[in-house]
Design a protein around this motif. Structure first.
Motif, mmCIF file in Angstrom:
data_model
loop_
_atom_site.group_PDB
_atom_site.id
_atom_site.type_symbol
_atom_site.label_atom_id
_atom_site.label_comp_id
_atom_site.label_asym_id
_atom_site.label_seq_id
_atom_site.Cartn_x
_atom_site.Cartn_y
_atom_site.Cartn_z
ATOM 1 N N ASP A 138 0.825 -1.204 0.000
ATOM 2 C CA ASP A 138 0.000 0.000 0.000
ATOM 3 C C ASP A 138 0.858 1.253 0.000
ATOM 4 N N LYS A 189 0.747 3.988 -3.025
ATOM 5 C CA LYS A 189 0.328 5.364 -2.766
ATOM 6 C C LYS A 189 1.280 6.366 -3.388
ATOM 7 N N ASN A 222 1.464 6.348 7.956
ATOM 8 C CA ASN A 222 1.322 7.670 7.340
ATOM 9 C C ASN A 222 1.237 8.765 8.389
#
Length: 268
Positions: free
Chosen positions: A25, A29, A123
């Motif tokens: 992921d 991204k 994140n």
């Protein structure tokens, strides 16, 4: 006790899968992004600037009044709320998104909402660089109590995981939940004290003040500000509310997910 051991063994067995999913992921991204990981720092900075201009003008912050260290105050609320929103929104559709894989091989279904929450936390950690920049530029002091900031962050993670497990199970049977959740989180932001102080802006005992006070996200944000911004230790109420909400959320989420997961294959 035996069930806990079996769950622990299952989790440990699939730990590398979890790591690979988070890594995947992360790469997806930023694969086509020129700024890459730097965007995780710039995005909260730019959003904070927008909130500061828009809401600061209403609250008198641009004229130097109101909340001390407003930029840092705003950034802390924004980062924690964004983590909760990103984690739960991504978790909600994680099982549906993994449907082709689940139909071919056996993988514990809880891995997918858990991975989305872990990815959101990664994140969030990168975005904390933006918070440090804001605190330095605004002259906000860094207190020793910041070492206690792990508690609201960890408990918020488990609170979001519980909500994510619950939503991911619910969405399998009721797709409309995805649209309702978007509206709900928009309303939730305004009662989470992200950009205002409810103790000065709202009348004590009023309906609006009571709604804010029963909102768990408000307590996580306020607890983080307590140790990272105001330099005060967590109160007994903050320890209890943050921990209690995390336990309740995770318990409900796990029970609902476990009870319904055997029927997922019939609806995905």
């Amino acid at each position: 006790m035996s069930k806990l051991k079996s769950y622990g063994a299952s989790f440990w067995k699939y730990r590398y899968l979890l790591q690979n999913l988070v890594s995947r992921d992360f790469k997806l991204k930023y694969r086509r992004s020129v700024l890459g990981v730097l965007w995780s720092v710039l995005n909260p900075l730019l959003m904070c600037l927008v909130y500061w201009v828009v809401f600061g003008s209403f609250l008198g912050q641009l004229r130097g009044g109101g909340i001390d260290n407003f930029m840092a105050y705003l950034m802390m609320g924004q980062l924690l709320f964004s983590f909760f929103n990103d984690a739960t929104t991504a978790s909600m559709s994680s099982v549906l998104g993994a449907a082709p894989l689940l139909k071919k091989v056996y993988i514990p279904k809880y891995i997918f909402p858990l991975e989305k929450c872990c990815f959101a936390m990664v994140n969030c950690f990168f975005s904390f660089v933006a918070l440090i920049v804001v605190m330095i530029l605004s002259g906000t002091p860094i207190h020793a109590t910041v070492l206690l900031s792990w508690y609201p962050l960890i408990t918020l993670f488990f609170f979001a995981l519980g909500v994510g497990l619950f939503l991911s199970a619910l969405v399998v049977f009721f797709r409309d939940v995805m649209h309702i959740w978007t509206v709900f989180t928009t309303a939730l932001m305004y009662v989470s004290a992200v950009f205002y102080d409810p103790n000065t802006m709202l009348t004590a005992g009023s309906l609006a003040h009571r709604i804010v006070m029963v909102n768990p996200i408000y307590w996580y944000i306020t607890s983080f500000r307590q140790v990272a911004l105001w330099g005060k230790p967590l109160t007994a109420q903050m320890w209890a509310v943050c921990g209690g909400c995390a336990v309740i959320s995770l318990t409900v989420g796990v029970l609902v997910f476990k009870k319904t997961q055997d029927n997922f294959v019939l609806h995905i």
